[in-house]
Write a protein that holds these residues in place. Sequence first.
Motif, short mmCIF file in Angstrom:
data_model
loop_
_atom_site.label_atom_id
_atom_site.label_comp_id
_atom_site.label_asym_id
_atom_site.label_seq_id
_atom_site.Cartn_x
_atom_site.Cartn_y
_atom_site.Cartn_z
N GLU A 5 57.86 32.09 61.13
CA GLU A 5 56.73 32.50 60.26
C GLU A 5 57.36 33.79 59.48
O GLU A 5 56.50 34.30 58.68
CB GLU A 5 55.56 32.89 61.20
N TYR A 114 56.34 24.64 57.58
CA TYR A 114 56.47 25.68 56.61
C TYR A 114 55.76 25.76 55.17
O TYR A 114 55.18 26.78 54.79
CB TYR A 114 58.08 26.11 56.39
N LEU A 117 52.35 26.60 55.54
CA LEU A 117 52.17 28.10 55.58
C LEU A 117 52.11 28.88 54.55
O LEU A 117 51.29 29.81 54.27
CB LEU A 117 53.23 28.48 56.84
#
Length: 119
Positions: A5, A114, A117
Amino acid sequence: MKYTEDHEWLRVEGDLVVVGITEHAATQLGDVVFVELPEPETMVATGDEVVVIESVKAASDILAPIDGEIVEVNDKLSDRPGMVNDDPTGDAWFFKLKVDDLSVLDDFMTEDEYNDLIG
């Protein structure tokens, strides 16, 4: 490759984990002008500050994504920090970690996760 993250990528090479930052992170930083790397043979724990990056916009820290021993650093970045912008997921890796158990990487995001995200 796996992703954090904090916009780091992790790639397994043999029994080592290579760590760098994603293209998204490199773009957000802007032109990188300085990279301070750790010393090889340094033991790190998850969350330890390992690398300092300075760009024309800001200074950022790269944190250890997992516990391990830094066995190699990318010395090319000291002389050519702009490599981080040119090839963030290739030649501009930061360090290589020796870890006890590679299965810890199962806890990190896949490329698709990802990408979700970062939108």
